[in-house]
Enzyme design. Sequence first.
Site, PDB file in Angstrom:
ATOM      1  N   SER A  82       0.809  -1.224   0.000  1.00 31.25           N
ATOM      2  CA  SER A  82       0.000   0.000   0.000  1.00 31.25           C
ATOM      3  C   SER A  82       0.840   1.272   0.000  1.00 31.25           C
ATOM      4  CB  SER A  82      -0.936   0.013   1.216  1.00 31.25           C
ATOM      5  OG  SER A  82      -0.195  -0.074   2.422  1.00 31.25           O
ATOM      6  N   GLY A 111      -1.789  -4.164   1.476  1.00 36.36           N
ATOM      7  CA  GLY A 111      -1.821  -5.391   2.261  1.00 36.36           C
ATOM      8  C   GLY A 111      -0.905  -6.485   1.772  1.00 36.36           C
ATOM      9  N   ASN A 141       4.374  -5.661   5.861  1.00 38.69           N
ATOM     10  CA  ASN A 141       3.179  -6.429   6.227  1.00 38.69           C
ATOM     11  C   ASN A 141       3.502  -7.843   6.706  1.00 38.69           C
ATOM     12  OD1 ASN A 141       1.250  -4.380   5.630  1.00 38.69           O
ATOM     13  ND2 ASN A 141       1.478  -4.818   3.459  1.00 38.69           N
ATOM     14  N   ASP A 233      -0.537   8.109   9.677  1.00 38.51           N
ATOM     15  CA  ASP A 233      -0.850   6.991  10.579  1.00 38.51           C
ATOM     16  C   ASP A 233       0.421   6.290  11.049  1.00 38.51           C
ATOM     17  OD1 ASP A 233      -0.071   5.799   8.236  1.00 38.51           O
ATOM     18  OD2 ASP A 233      -1.791   4.459   8.069  1.00 38.51           O
ATOM     19  N   HIS A 236       1.821   5.005   6.523  1.00 38.51           N
ATOM     20  CA  HIS A 236       1.618   5.447   5.142  1.00 38.51           C
ATOM     21  C   HIS A 236       2.015   6.918   4.991  1.00 38.51           C
ATOM     22  CE1 HIS A 236      -1.108   1.955   5.638  1.00 38.51           C
ATOM     23  NE2 HIS A 236      -0.669   1.665   4.421  1.00 38.51           N
TER      24      HIS A 236
END
Length: 258
Positions: A82, A111, A141, A233, A236
Amino acid sequence: MKITSLAFSLLLLATTALQAQTPAPATTPAAPAVVLPPQPPDVPAEKYGKDGKINPGFIAAHEKFVNIAKEGKAQLVFLGDSITAGWAGNGKQVWAKSFSQYTPANFGIGGDRTQHVLWRIKNGELEGIKPKACVLMIGTNNVASDPAEGIAKGVTAIVETIREKQPQAKILLLAVFPRGDKPTGKLGTANEKLKQVNAIISKLDDGKNVFFLDIGSKFPQPDGALTKEVMPDFLHLSPTGYQIWADAISPKLAELMK
């Protein structure tokens, strides 16, 4: 009319017997939990949902990328999760300004883990094109499910597959970006594992076909914390974060795209 205690007892017994003979309402048995088989980080695998079925969004994005590859136009390919996919969102303007001259293609899917990118490039995303360079950044991830050595094996398998399918392409292998704990943004335990991953994959740099670049230090503040200005966040990137990324890799990309 008064009910005697004997009559009341007989009435209670009759009522209880009638209730015992009434069938209980049918109940729908709970669906058994879907147990997905483990996905080793260095073995190609499609992405599955919690229902045990292949994630339709993953397949749709993959098919789109295969079609882009078949057009044969892309000279620069970005592969990742992502964070890479975000070039089409928060990074859209920076992308156009920094890379449009290279006819780039963004093959990032939210993801994705190493095994998913590996499956994608073994199933069509590197067919039909002859890019001059590939930018790879993948592995964050995998942190919750795999050891550092396993994640590094996954990255290594991807690099080897790119070399196999696109031997003319130079690979700009990026260290996995740092990620911050909420709500402070401080670099937490996940980053210790990522440091180990980056130390291992840095050895893939051969100075000829694969070039490792760690730009992670450009994101945190001097105190080691990430800010929402760069990573809203703490994972990202914001438009500011994508500008940092572009500025950090542009000089090397200019060399590789000659």
